[in-house]
Design an enzyme around this catalytic site. Structure first.
Site, mmCIF file in Angstrom:
data_model
loop_
_atom_site.group_PDB
_atom_site.id
_atom_site.type_symbol
_atom_site.label_atom_id
_atom_site.label_comp_id
_atom_site.label_asym_id
_atom_site.label_seq_id
_atom_site.Cartn_x
_atom_site.Cartn_y
_atom_site.Cartn_z
ATOM 1 N N GLY A 69 -8.712 -14.666 4.389
ATOM 2 C CA GLY A 69 -7.873 -14.419 5.545
ATOM 3 C C GLY A 69 -8.643 -14.567 6.842
ATOM 4 O O GLY A 69 -8.107 -15.075 7.835
ATOM 5 N N THR A 70 -9.894 -14.136 6.843
ATOM 6 C CA THR A 70 -10.731 -14.291 8.036
ATOM 7 C C THR A 70 -10.910 -15.762 8.383
ATOM 8 O O THR A 70 -10.828 -16.163 9.547
ATOM 9 C CB THR A 70 -12.101 -13.627 7.809
ATOM 10 O OG1 THR A 70 -11.916 -12.205 7.699
ATOM 11 C CG2 THR A 70 -13.053 -13.914 8.958
ATOM 12 N N GLN A 181 -1.561 -7.436 6.829
ATOM 13 C CA GLN A 181 -1.123 -6.140 6.318
ATOM 14 C C GLN A 181 0.358 -6.103 5.967
ATOM 15 O O GLN A 181 0.780 -5.270 5.176
ATOM 16 C CB GLN A 181 -1.427 -5.049 7.355
ATOM 17 C CG GLN A 181 -2.889 -4.694 7.481
ATOM 18 C CD GLN A 181 -3.471 -4.096 6.205
ATOM 19 O OE1 GLN A 181 -2.758 -3.591 5.342
ATOM 20 N NE2 GLN A 181 -4.783 -4.169 6.074
ATOM 21 N N SER A 198 -3.961 -12.805 3.959
ATOM 22 C CA SER A 198 -5.016 -12.727 2.955
ATOM 23 C C SER A 198 -4.465 -12.160 1.659
ATOM 24 O O SER A 198 -3.821 -11.097 1.660
ATOM 25 C CB SER A 198 -6.155 -11.840 3.469
ATOM 26 O OG SER A 198 -7.246 -11.853 2.588
ATOM 27 N N ALA A 199 -4.714 -12.827 0.543
ATOM 28 C CA ALA A 199 -4.074 -12.479 -0.726
ATOM 29 C C ALA A 199 -4.475 -11.109 -1.250
ATOM 30 O O ALA A 199 -3.668 -10.426 -1.879
ATOM 31 C CB ALA A 199 -4.389 -13.551 -1.768
ATOM 32 N N HIS A 200 -5.718 -10.695 -1.029
ATOM 33 C CA HIS A 200 -6.130 -9.419 -1.624
ATOM 34 C C HIS A 200 -5.462 -8.223 -0.964
ATOM 35 O O HIS A 200 -5.557 -7.101 -1.459
ATOM 36 C CB HIS A 200 -7.657 -9.272 -1.589
ATOM 37 C CG HIS A 200 -8.241 -9.004 -0.243
ATOM 38 N ND1 HIS A 200 -8.504 -9.994 0.670
ATOM 39 C CD2 HIS A 200 -8.609 -7.853 0.352
ATOM 40 C CE1 HIS A 200 -9.020 -9.462 1.764
ATOM 41 N NE2 HIS A 200 -9.080 -8.165 1.598
ATOM 42 N N CYS A 324 -18.163 7.925 12.632
ATOM 43 C CA CYS A 324 -19.224 8.387 11.739
ATOM 44 C C CYS A 324 -19.279 7.622 10.424
ATOM 45 O O CYS A 324 -20.133 7.890 9.597
ATOM 46 C CB CYS A 324 -19.040 9.871 11.450
ATOM 47 S SG CYS A 324 -19.155 10.894 12.915
#
Length: 467
Positions: A69-70, A181, A198-200, A324
């Site tokens: 996807g990136t 998303q 993105s498939a995942h 954090c």
């Protein structure tokens, strides 16, 4: 062990597993070849493209598969900017885009171009009017491309894509939508120009992205290319993974309506119960216009990394946008843009099939986990007394060199030592303090006066006791 981090990566859908195994036997050959095995592979690739295009809402010849996807985002941005370089070089993005978009924007700015960032409100959504105003050429120059996510990956807020797409159409500017998303839940509404996913994120295998570029959009692929995937994603296609990605997208879409209703009810329960069960909690993101499976909340006086580790010990896998838990120890850019509390941040994103009893046990476990972390950090148990305290009218707390949430804890400990109308100045050099101290003031009914550079380095934050 309940897995509550589907927004990072959804578990592999059973249909994806079946399609992957089957295509390993049938789709191993080069789909560009004309012999029997190549033709069989080509049929599988074409069928996957048609299925994915139907889910996206575009033509099959407008969609290509990428290694991630990136990669789809980067190829979409660079190709669109290059295709419209004669029009202008300005890029418009929202302040809460995925890091893949913002990294591309940084590279664009480093090359001497202009990037305009559209701010968001406290829910994480852009105002369609503000985005439309950013498209005005003005003194900043003509806009080559605009980018807006369909829904935020950290807080789940849905963006007004259809309204922004209409504003982009009126301005003659292509709109790239990062739909990573949301695509598993349904197509993206509006007249967008480019779309990446993105498939995942929807239960497909990792290592498969998709990029759709509408016909008529000026697009010039950057870097070396070849004859595969219209020159937009060079290299041999990972055909088994592509087939599995398309099959799982079709499967999750078929299940989306039922799962959306079920998971939304579970998330509504978390949104309502967490503030009742745990004191000093801020639930962030839009309560209505949001993804059905995702909820994010932040807890005062809590070290986010420790909180996640403790939840993991109790059997729950969750994630965080807290300062954090990042490798850079800086606040999440999404929470920073929203202006909300960042410390003790927890993102719960439920995968399909999440059991109601797992959510119930999470709500049982969470209060004790938060209380235990707060106790170890020495957080105050109660708010300051409303009785005017005697003593000095101002105090200084030196929290330089101390990370979140210690500066806020030290502030909470001493606010009762100054009279109403008195001030506490907190010296801190942790970037999270710029978010968390004003957020603490709002949650506790105290007045945040402002900030200024501290003489010994860091920042001096001034708080006036109001109650």
């Amino acid at each position: 062990m309940p897995y509550f981090d589907a927004a990072s990566a959804a578990p592999l859908h059973p249909v994806a597993r079946q399609a992957l195994l089957a295509s390993l036997d049938e789709g191993w050959a080069d789909p560009a070849r004309l012999y029997r095995e190549g033709r069989r592979a080509r049929l599988l690739l074409d069928a996957a493209r048609e299925a994915a295009a139907e889910a996206v809402g575009c033509r099959p010849d407008e969609l290509v598969f990428t290694p991630s996807g990136t990669r789809a985002v980067h190829a979409g941005i660079s190709g669109s900017l290059a295709g419209r370089r004669r029009v202008g070089n300005r890029l418009v993005v929202s302040a809460v885009e995925h890091s893949s978009v913002l990294h591309a924007a940084e590279a664009h700015a480093a090359a001497g171009a202009t990037v305009t960032e559209v701010p968001v409100g406290r829910t994480g959504a852009v105002a369609a009017g503000a985005f439309a105003a950013a498209l005005d050429p003005g003194d900043a120059g003509a806009v080559a491309l605009a980018c807006l996510q369909s829904a935020n990956h950290e807080v789940g807020t849905e963006q007004p894509v259809a309204e922004v797409a209409e504003a982009c159409r009126a301005a003659g500017v292509p709109l790239l939508v990062d739909a990573a998303q949301s695509l598993g839940w349904g197509p993206v509404e509006g007249a967008w120009s480019l779309l990446a996913a993105s498939a995942h994120k929807w239960g497909g295998p990792a290592g498969v992205g998709l990029l759709a570029v509408r016909k008529g959009v000026r697009f010039s692929p950057q870097g070396p290319s070849d004859e595969r995937e219209s020159g937009r994603a060079p290299g041999f296609e990972n055909l088994p993974a592509i087939v599995a990605a398309a099959a799982s997208l079709r499967a999750v879409r078929a299940e989306a309506a039922a799962e959306e209703a079920r998971l939304r009810a579970l998330v509504d329960r978390i949104r309502a119960r967490v503030p009742e069960l745990v004191p000093d909690v801020e639930v962030v993101g839009d309560p209505v216009r949001r993804l059905p499976h995702l909820v994010t909340f932040s807890c005062l006086y809590v070290d986010g990394e420790t909180l996640l580790h403790e939840l993991d010990r109790e059997g729950f896998s969750v994630s965080s946008g807290s300062s954090c838990t990042s490798s850079t120890l800086t606040p999440s850019h999404v929470l920073r843009a929203m202006g909300v509390l960042s410390e003790g941040n927890v993102r719960v994103s439920l995968p399909a099939g999440t059991a109601e009893e797992d959510v119930a046990r999470f709500l049982e476990v969470l209060p004790g986990v938060v209380a235990g972390v707060r106790e170890r950090l020495g957080a105050p148990a109660t708010a300051p007394s409303a009785v005017t305290a005697p003593g000095a009218g101002s105090l200084v707390v030196d929290a330089l060199g101390r990370r979140c949430p210690i500066p806020v804890i030290e502030l909470a400990k001493v606010i009762g030592d100054v009279p109403v109308g008195g001030t506490v100045t907190v010296l801190a050099d942790d970037a999270a303090a710029r978010l968390d101290i004003p957020a603490w003031c709002e949650m506790r009914g105290q007045e945040y006066v402002g900030e200024s550079p501290a003489a010994g380095g860091g920042v001096a934050y001034v708080i006036r006791r109001a109650t």
